[in-house]
Design an enzyme around this catalytic site. Structure first.
Site, mmCIF file in Angstrom:
data_model
loop_
_atom_site.group_PDB
_atom_site.id
_atom_site.type_symbol
_atom_site.label_atom_id
_atom_site.label_comp_id
_atom_site.label_asym_id
_atom_site.label_seq_id
_atom_site.Cartn_x
_atom_site.Cartn_y
_atom_site.Cartn_z
ATOM 1 N N HIS A 190 -14.056 -3.392 2.801
ATOM 2 C CA HIS A 190 -12.831 -3.314 1.991
ATOM 3 C C HIS A 190 -11.990 -4.592 2.161
ATOM 4 O O HIS A 190 -11.527 -5.174 1.180
ATOM 5 C CB HIS A 190 -12.043 -2.067 2.418
ATOM 6 C CG HIS A 190 -10.743 -1.857 1.692
ATOM 7 N ND1 HIS A 190 -10.510 -0.765 0.876
ATOM 8 C CD2 HIS A 190 -9.592 -2.589 1.687
ATOM 9 C CE1 HIS A 190 -9.273 -0.852 0.390
ATOM 10 N NE2 HIS A 190 -8.686 -1.946 0.870
ATOM 11 N N GLU A 191 -11.827 -5.028 3.413
ATOM 12 C CA GLU A 191 -10.956 -6.183 3.680
ATOM 13 C C GLU A 191 -11.620 -7.497 3.281
ATOM 14 O O GLU A 191 -10.936 -8.421 2.812
ATOM 15 C CB GLU A 191 -10.543 -6.221 5.154
ATOM 16 C CG GLU A 191 -9.830 -4.971 5.677
ATOM 17 C CD GLU A 191 -8.615 -4.548 4.863
ATOM 18 O OE1 GLU A 191 -8.003 -5.404 4.200
ATOM 19 O OE2 GLU A 191 -8.291 -3.344 4.884
ATOM 20 N N HIS A 243 -10.989 -7.988 -0.231
ATOM 21 C CA HIS A 243 -9.654 -8.556 -0.500
ATOM 22 C C HIS A 243 -9.701 -10.080 -0.418
ATOM 23 O O HIS A 243 -9.052 -10.762 -1.219
ATOM 24 C CB HIS A 243 -8.636 -8.052 0.525
ATOM 25 C CG HIS A 243 -7.992 -6.734 0.166
ATOM 26 N ND1 HIS A 243 -7.366 -6.511 -1.039
ATOM 27 C CD2 HIS A 243 -7.860 -5.582 0.878
ATOM 28 C CE1 HIS A 243 -6.879 -5.272 -1.057
ATOM 29 N NE2 HIS A 243 -7.175 -4.681 0.091
ATOM 30 N N GLN A 292 -2.842 -9.431 0.889
ATOM 31 C CA GLN A 292 -1.920 -8.288 0.773
ATOM 32 C C GLN A 292 -0.518 -8.607 1.270
ATOM 33 O O GLN A 292 0.410 -7.828 1.046
ATOM 34 C CB GLN A 292 -2.460 -7.090 1.557
ATOM 35 C CG GLN A 292 -3.742 -6.527 0.967
ATOM 36 C CD GLN A 292 -4.187 -5.310 1.748
ATOM 37 O OE1 GLN A 292 -4.859 -5.434 2.763
ATOM 38 N NE2 GLN A 292 -3.787 -4.141 1.289
ATOM 39 N N CYS A 318 -5.565 2.161 0.345
ATOM 40 C CA CYS A 318 -5.262 0.729 0.468
ATOM 41 C C CYS A 318 -3.750 0.587 0.492
ATOM 42 O O CYS A 318 -3.063 1.204 -0.319
ATOM 43 C CB CYS A 318 -5.849 -0.026 -0.730
ATOM 44 S SG CYS A 318 -5.478 -1.795 -0.720
ATOM 45 N N LEU A 319 -3.230 -0.226 1.414
ATOM 46 C CA LEU A 319 -1.779 -0.373 1.523
ATOM 47 C C LEU A 319 -1.173 -1.030 0.277
ATOM 48 O O LEU A 319 0.028 -0.918 0.055
ATOM 49 C CB LEU A 319 -1.412 -1.172 2.781
ATOM 50 C CG LEU A 319 -1.745 -0.484 4.113
ATOM 51 C CD1 LEU A 319 -1.397 -1.391 5.282
ATOM 52 C CD2 LEU A 319 -1.021 0.859 4.232
ATOM 53 N N GLY A 322 -6.330 -1.486 8.200
ATOM 54 C CA GLY A 322 -6.752 -2.851 7.879
ATOM 55 C C GLY A 322 -5.728 -3.500 6.964
ATOM 56 O O GLY A 322 -5.062 -2.803 6.188
HETATM 57 ZN ZN LIG Z 1 -6.845 -2.775 0.688
#
Ligand SMILES: [Zn+2]
Length: 173
Positions: free
Chosen positions: A137-138, A141, A53, A95-96, A48
Site C-alpha cells: 500500500h505504501e 503511494h 500523504q 488509508c489516512l 503506515g
Molecule cells: Zn494510504
C-alpha cells in the site's frame, strides 16, 4: 513536535510519482521528517504513512504494524523497491488520505522489499500478512497509486460514491 497535515484524496500530490530520496537528504533533515511522520501516523491511528500523504512528493514511508505480542515494530523504508511478491490475501484496507473509507483490496501475502533506512543503509525485509499489505500500500503511494486503483471496478465505484457523500457532509476535510 508538530503534527503534519495529512492530505486527502484527490490532492494531486497523491497521484504524482514521488522523487527518489537523494543521498544528501539523509544528512539533511530526513530523520526529523520521519519522526514527525511517525507522530502524525500514531495520532491518526494508522499503521503506515507515506511522504506524499504529508505533501512531500518523495519515495519513502514509515510503518508500524505491531508484532504478534503487541510490541511496536517501527520501520522506515526509503526508496523502496519490491523485489518479490507472492501469494494472495483479500481483506479490508483503509488509508489516512481516505478517512472513514474501508474497502476490500486483494494484495500479495508475502513481499521481499529492498530499501534504505533513515541513515541511508541498504536493507531487505521479508514480510507477510498485514505487514506485506502495508508495504505494498505504501510503496504504491510512492508511485502515485492509491488503494482506489487496486479495487475491483465495482468496489471502486462504491468507494467513489461514498467519498462524494462524505465530502458533501463535510466529513472529508
Ligand atoms: Zn494510504
Amino acid at each position: 513536535m508538530a503534527l503534519l497535515k495529512i492530505v486527502r484524496y484527490p490532492d494531486p500530490v497523491l497521484l504524482a510519482v514521488g522523487r527518489p530520496v537523494a543521498d544528501e537528504s539523509f544528512a539533511n533533515g530526513l530523520g526529523k521528517t520521519v519522526e514527525e511522520m511517525f507522530e502524525t501516523m500514531y495520532a491518526a491511528g494508522g499503521v503506515g504513512l507515506a511522504a506524499p500523504q504529508v505533501g512531500l512528493s518523495q519515495r519513502f514511508f514509515v510503518m508500524d504494524v505491531p508484532l504478534e505480542n503487541g510490541e511496536p515494530d517501527r520501520r522506515v523504508f526509503v526508496n523502496p523497491e519490491i523485489l518479490h511478491a507472492e501469494g494472495e490475501q483479500v481483506g479490508d484496507e483503509g488509508c489516512l488520505s481516505f478517512p472513514g473509507l474501508y474497502q476490500t483490496v486483494e494484495r500479495n501475502m508475502r513481499v521481499i522489499v529492498r530499501a534504505q533506512d533513515v541513515s541511508g543503509n541498504d536493507f531487505e525485509a521479508d514480510l507477510e500478512g498485514l505487514a506485506a499489505r502495508c508495504v505494498l500500500h505504501e510503496t504504491d503511494h510512492c508511485d502515485g497509486i492509491v488503494f482506489l486503483d487496486r479495487m475491483t471496478v465495482l468496489k471502486r465505484e462504491m468507494a467513489k460514491r461514498k467519498i462524494k457523500r462524505l465530502q458533501k457532509t463535510g466529513k472529508w476535510e
